[in-house]
Design a protein around this motif. Sequence first.
Motif, PDB file in Angstrom:
ATOM      1  N   ARG A  73       0.848  -1.189   0.027  1.00 12.62           N
ATOM      2  CA  ARG A  73       0.081   0.000  -0.086  1.00 12.62           C
ATOM      3  C   ARG A  73       0.840   1.319   0.168  1.00 12.62           C
ATOM      4  NH1 ARG A  73      -4.296  -1.876   4.718  1.00 12.62           N
ATOM      5  NH2 ARG A  73      -5.935  -2.928   3.541  1.00 12.62           N
ATOM      6  N   ALA A  74       1.953   1.280   0.548  1.00 11.26           N
ATOM      7  CA  ALA A  74       2.776   2.359   0.588  1.00 11.26           C
ATOM      8  C   ALA A  74       3.377   2.898  -0.593  1.00 11.26           C
ATOM      9  CB  ALA A  74       4.217   2.049   1.410  1.00 11.26           C
ATOM     10  N   GLY A  75       3.466   2.180  -1.823  1.00 12.60           N
ATOM     11  CA  GLY A  75       3.601   2.800  -3.187  1.00 12.60           C
ATOM     12  C   GLY A  75       4.992   2.472  -3.632  1.00 12.60           C
ATOM     13  N   ALA A  76       5.185   3.020  -4.967  1.00 12.04           N
ATOM     14  CA  ALA A  76       6.521   2.868  -5.792  1.00 12.04           C
ATOM     15  C   ALA A  76       7.699   3.634  -5.144  1.00 12.04           C
ATOM     16  CB  ALA A  76       6.168   2.979  -7.039  1.00 12.04           C
ATOM     17  N   ARG A  77       7.226   4.864  -4.682  1.00 10.71           N
ATOM     18  CA  ARG A  77       8.327   5.803  -4.290  1.00 10.71           C
ATOM     19  C   ARG A  77       9.097   5.117  -2.951  1.00 10.71           C
ATOM     20  NH1 ARG A  77       7.052  11.992  -3.493  1.00 10.71           N
ATOM     21  NH2 ARG A  77       6.715  11.713  -5.744  1.00 10.71           N
ATOM     22  N   VAL A  78       8.126   4.580  -1.980  1.00 14.30           N
ATOM     23  CA  VAL A  78       8.883   3.781  -0.828  1.00 14.30           C
ATOM     24  C   VAL A  78       9.591   2.583  -1.295  1.00 14.30           C
ATOM     25  CG1 VAL A  78       8.074   2.473   1.309  1.00 14.30           C
ATOM     26  CG2 VAL A  78       7.186   4.714   0.724  1.00 14.30           C
ATOM     27  N   HIS A  79       9.050   1.743  -2.357  1.00  8.21           N
ATOM     28  CA  HIS A  79       9.582   0.821  -2.817  1.00  8.21           C
ATOM     29  C   HIS A  79      11.032   0.920  -3.392  1.00  8.21           C
ATOM     30  CE1 HIS A  79       5.545  -1.346  -3.349  1.00  8.21           C
ATOM     31  NE2 HIS A  79       5.674  -1.159  -2.292  1.00  8.21           N
ATOM     32  N   GLY A  80      10.900   2.212  -4.038  1.00  7.96           N
ATOM     33  CA  GLY A  80      12.362   2.568  -4.663  1.00  7.96           C
ATOM     34  C   GLY A  80      13.355   2.861  -3.823  1.00  7.96           C
ATOM     35  N   ARG A  81      12.884   3.567  -2.871  1.00  7.89           N
ATOM     36  CA  ARG A  81      13.910   3.925  -1.493  1.00  7.89           C
ATOM     37  C   ARG A  81      14.450   2.787  -0.990  1.00  7.89           C
ATOM     38  NH1 ARG A  81      11.185   7.583   2.667  1.00  7.89           N
ATOM     39  NH2 ARG A  81      13.398   7.344   3.535  1.00  7.89           N
ATOM     40  N   LEU A  82      13.629   1.673  -0.631  1.00  7.88           N
ATOM     41  CA  LEU A  82      13.985   0.373   0.005  1.00  7.88           C
ATOM     42  C   LEU A  82      14.928  -0.308  -0.953  1.00  7.88           C
ATOM     43  CD1 LEU A  82      10.949  -0.532   1.683  1.00  7.88           C
ATOM     44  CD2 LEU A  82      12.767  -0.336   2.766  1.00  7.88           C
ATOM     45  N   ALA A  83      14.465  -0.494  -2.337  1.00  5.41           N
ATOM     46  CA  ALA A  83      15.252  -1.114  -3.370  1.00  5.41           C
ATOM     47  C   ALA A  83      16.658  -0.443  -3.178  1.00  5.41           C
ATOM     48  CB  ALA A  83      14.746  -1.088  -4.610  1.00  5.41           C
ATOM     49  N   THR A  84      16.916   0.776  -3.230  1.00  6.81           N
ATOM     50  CA  THR A  84      18.055   1.667  -3.480  1.00  6.81           C
ATOM     51  C   THR A  84      18.963   1.348  -2.199  1.00  6.81           C
ATOM     52  OG1 THR A  84      17.170   3.397  -4.782  1.00  6.81           O
ATOM     53  CG2 THR A  84      19.205   3.831  -3.773  1.00  6.81           C
ATOM     54  N   GLU A  85      18.238   1.292  -0.918  1.00  5.29           N
ATOM     55  CA  GLU A  85      19.080   0.914   0.095  1.00  5.29           C
ATOM     56  C   GLU A  85      19.699  -0.423   0.140  1.00  5.29           C
ATOM     57  OE1 GLU A  85      18.089   2.433   4.436  1.00  5.29           O
ATOM     58  OE2 GLU A  85      17.344   0.167   4.460  1.00  5.29           O
ATOM     59  N   VAL A  86      18.783  -1.393   0.022  1.00  2.85           N
ATOM     60  CA  VAL A  86      19.076  -2.682   0.010  1.00  2.85           C
ATOM     61  C   VAL A  86      20.368  -3.112  -0.931  1.00  2.85           C
ATOM     62  CG1 VAL A  86      18.338  -5.048  -0.644  1.00  2.85           C
ATOM     63  CG2 VAL A  86      16.946  -3.583   0.699  1.00  2.85           C
ATOM     64  N   ARG A  87      19.961  -2.776  -2.262  1.00  2.24           N
ATOM     65  CA  ARG A  87      21.113  -3.096  -3.371  1.00  2.24           C
ATOM     66  C   ARG A  87      22.407  -2.235  -3.030  1.00  2.24           C
ATOM     67  NH1 ARG A  87      16.496  -2.230  -8.139  1.00  2.24           N
ATOM     68  NH2 ARG A  87      15.214  -3.700  -7.251  1.00  2.24           N
ATOM     69  N   GLY A  88      22.540  -1.298  -2.633  1.00  3.72           N
ATOM     70  CA  GLY A  88      23.444  -0.458  -2.176  1.00  3.72           C
ATOM     71  C   GLY A  88      24.270  -1.236  -1.112  1.00  3.72           C
ATOM     72  N   ALA A  89      23.785  -1.620   0.107  1.00  4.35           N
ATOM     73  CA  ALA A  89      24.313  -2.266   0.843  1.00  4.35           C
ATOM     74  C   ALA A  89      25.085  -3.388   0.616  1.00  4.35           C
ATOM     75  CB  ALA A  89      23.224  -2.337   2.319  1.00  4.35           C
ATOM     76  N   VAL A  90      23.952  -4.335  -0.008  1.00  8.74           N
ATOM     77  CA  VAL A  90      24.598  -5.812  -0.493  1.00  8.74           C
ATOM     78  C   VAL A  90      25.724  -5.764  -1.359  1.00  8.74           C
ATOM     79  CG1 VAL A  90      24.137  -7.875  -1.684  1.00  8.74           C
ATOM     80  CG2 VAL A  90      22.394  -6.887  -0.222  1.00  8.74           C
ATOM     81  N   ARG A  91      25.801  -4.576  -2.474  1.00  7.42           N
ATOM     82  CA  ARG A  91      26.982  -4.198  -3.277  1.00  7.42           C
ATOM     83  C   ARG A  91      27.940  -3.816  -2.665  1.00  7.42           C
ATOM     84  NH1 ARG A  91      24.227  -1.397  -6.534  1.00  7.42           N
ATOM     85  NH2 ARG A  91      24.495   0.821  -5.344  1.00  7.42           N
ATOM     86  N   ASP A  92      27.897  -3.191  -1.621  1.00  6.58           N
ATOM     87  CA  ASP A  92      29.118  -2.619  -0.653  1.00  6.58           C
ATOM     88  C   ASP A  92      29.918  -3.819   0.316  1.00  6.58           C
ATOM     89  OD1 ASP A  92      28.623  -0.076  -1.918  1.00  6.58           O
ATOM     90  OD2 ASP A  92      27.788   0.751  -0.109  1.00  6.58           O
TER      91      ASP A  92
ATOM     92  N   SER B  18       9.278  -2.763  -7.487  1.00  3.77           N
ATOM     93  CA  SER B  18       7.940  -2.593  -6.697  1.00  3.77           C
ATOM     94  C   SER B  18       7.013  -3.803  -7.092  1.00  3.77           C
ATOM     95  CB  SER B  18       7.429  -1.116  -7.659  1.00  3.77           C
ATOM     96  OG  SER B  18       6.172  -0.816  -7.020  1.00  3.77           O
ATOM     97  N   PHE B  19       5.878  -3.660  -6.395  1.00  6.83           N
ATOM     98  CA  PHE B  19       4.897  -4.802  -6.432  1.00  6.83           C
ATOM     99  C   PHE B  19       3.786  -4.088  -6.131  1.00  6.83           C
ATOM    100  CE2 PHE B  19       6.550  -4.697  -2.180  1.00  6.83           C
ATOM    101  CZ  PHE B  19       5.288  -4.925  -1.217  1.00  6.83           C
ATOM    102  N   ASP B  20       2.557  -4.868  -6.455  1.00  2.91           N
ATOM    103  CA  ASP B  20       1.279  -4.380  -6.053  1.00  2.91           C
ATOM    104  C   ASP B  20       0.400  -5.435  -5.419  1.00  2.91           C
ATOM    105  OD1 ASP B  20       0.949  -1.634  -7.401  1.00  2.91           O
ATOM    106  OD2 ASP B  20       1.318  -2.862  -9.358  1.00  2.91           O
ATOM    107  N   VAL B  21      -0.452  -5.076  -4.646  1.00  2.00           N
ATOM    108  CA  VAL B  21      -1.090  -6.242  -3.966  1.00  2.00           C
ATOM    109  C   VAL B  21      -2.787  -5.769  -3.889  1.00  2.00           C
ATOM    110  CG1 VAL B  21       0.842  -6.894  -2.386  1.00  2.00           C
ATOM    111  CG2 VAL B  21      -0.723  -5.100  -1.598  1.00  2.00           C
ATOM    112  N   GLU B  22      -3.368  -6.894  -3.589  1.00  2.00           N
ATOM    113  CA  GLU B  22      -4.943  -6.708  -3.050  1.00  2.00           C
ATOM    114  C   GLU B  22      -4.881  -7.336  -1.798  1.00  2.00           C
ATOM    115  OE1 GLU B  22      -7.076  -9.066  -6.058  1.00  2.00           O
ATOM    116  OE2 GLU B  22      -6.859  -7.247  -7.640  1.00  2.00           O
ATOM    117  N   VAL B  23      -5.767  -6.726  -0.847  1.00  3.99           N
ATOM    118  CA  VAL B  23      -5.563  -7.263   0.425  1.00  3.99           C
ATOM    119  C   VAL B  23      -7.171  -7.564   0.788  1.00  3.99           C
ATOM    120  CG1 VAL B  23      -5.167  -6.579   2.919  1.00  3.99           C
ATOM    121  CG2 VAL B  23      -3.767  -5.643   1.123  1.00  3.99           C
ATOM    122  N   GLY B  24      -7.263  -8.838   1.613  1.00  2.00           N
ATOM    123  CA  GLY B  24      -8.699  -9.233   1.941  1.00  2.00           C
ATOM    124  C   GLY B  24      -8.476  -9.574   3.563  1.00  2.00           C
ATOM    125  N   THR B  25      -9.404 -10.414   4.193  1.00  2.00           N
ATOM    126  CA  THR B  25      -9.459 -10.851   5.524  1.00  2.00           C
ATOM    127  C   THR B  25      -9.163 -12.179   5.632  1.00  2.00           C
ATOM    128  OG1 THR B  25     -11.796 -10.913   5.538  1.00  2.00           O
ATOM    129  CG2 THR B  25     -10.900  -8.640   6.242  1.00  2.00           C
TER     130      THR B  25
END
Length: 377
Positions: A198-217, A353-360
């Motif tokens: 639900r947080a969306g692509a902008r948050v996903h981009g920040r997380l992907a950048t952090e994860v890939r940078g730390a792993v690369r380093d 990024s990814f998209d979801v549908e949420v139910g109970t």
Amino acid sequence: MPSTDLTGGYRVLSYLDPSEPNHAPLKTLLFYLLSHRRQQVIPKFREVYGDLFGLMENDLARVGKANFGVHNDAAAFGFLCQGLLGRDPAKSALGRDGPKLITKWVLFQLSPLLSLGLPTLVEDTLLHSLRLPPALVKKDYDRLADFFRDAAKAVVDEGERLGIAREEAVHNILFALCFNSFGGMKILFPTLVKWLGRAGARVHGRLATEVRGAVRDNGGEVTMKALAEMPLVKSAVYEALRIEPPVAMQYGRAKRDMVVESHDYGYEVREGEMLFGYQPMATKDPRVFARPEEYVPDRFLGEDGARLLRHVVWSNGPETAAPTLHDKQCAGKDFVVLVARLLLVELFLRYDSFDVEVGTSTLGSSVTVTSLKKATF
């Protein structure tokens, strides 16, 4: 406390008071269970959850959606058994039945707290007033116990060195891995995917950048050092644990007279009285957390964020505390946060990024992934 007929006739660690003689040795045993194969945790998680994402990609290609919960159940149980015990349950007499056996067994213990969507009168009568007969899940539980007697021999041996009877150790290990750990991952992981989806692509981009940078380093490897260089990932996990604690409700009997205080009032509690706690009342307190109903993935970054962690209490204690032999804080507190971080690492190494549908769902949220956008950088 559920009937001990559901736990091999033993009161397992979760239901023991720290003052009881068995509490300290059993909690020591769980610390051992969580640590004795610690070098295997990260590689085994990556292997098992890598397979999970492969299966989800196949589902998306075939039918356009993938049920995260179904795949997560199988992966969580497989990872816990392989990572912590060194045994693949799919190659045992259990086969692939473990998750469904556990889920049924857990429902028999949690039925007084659950809603299945039936009319209130029916649920109150059948679930909330009467215990479901343990005999109905005895064969299922016996299959699980047989697996753990064999698979957990090394941990049971350690329990024997600690003075714990072998059969009591078996049922405590089973409860810790199936109810506490598997049950926790069954609820927390879909919750985490839901809120991040639900947080969306902008948050996903920040997380992907952090994860890939730390792993690369760190030489392209996922290590504890690399994880330490991912503060946003850790904050995103803490925020999921804050906004939707996996175990929202706690009960306890007062051991002494006390005064329980809120911001404005004090409440007298007498020795012997039963207390009920609903965690979200604390973790969504607007006088502690700004925008308490919103999922804010960077809430716990920096010094101000670190100060808020003492108010994150999902583990039956503040996030700033460490569990000891003398309290009821979750023995696997740090393990839970670790594997949740590893889930995000695996996700954002693979996808932008990814998209979801949420139910109970009866336990937690039902999450269907509708798209996975493969990594482009």
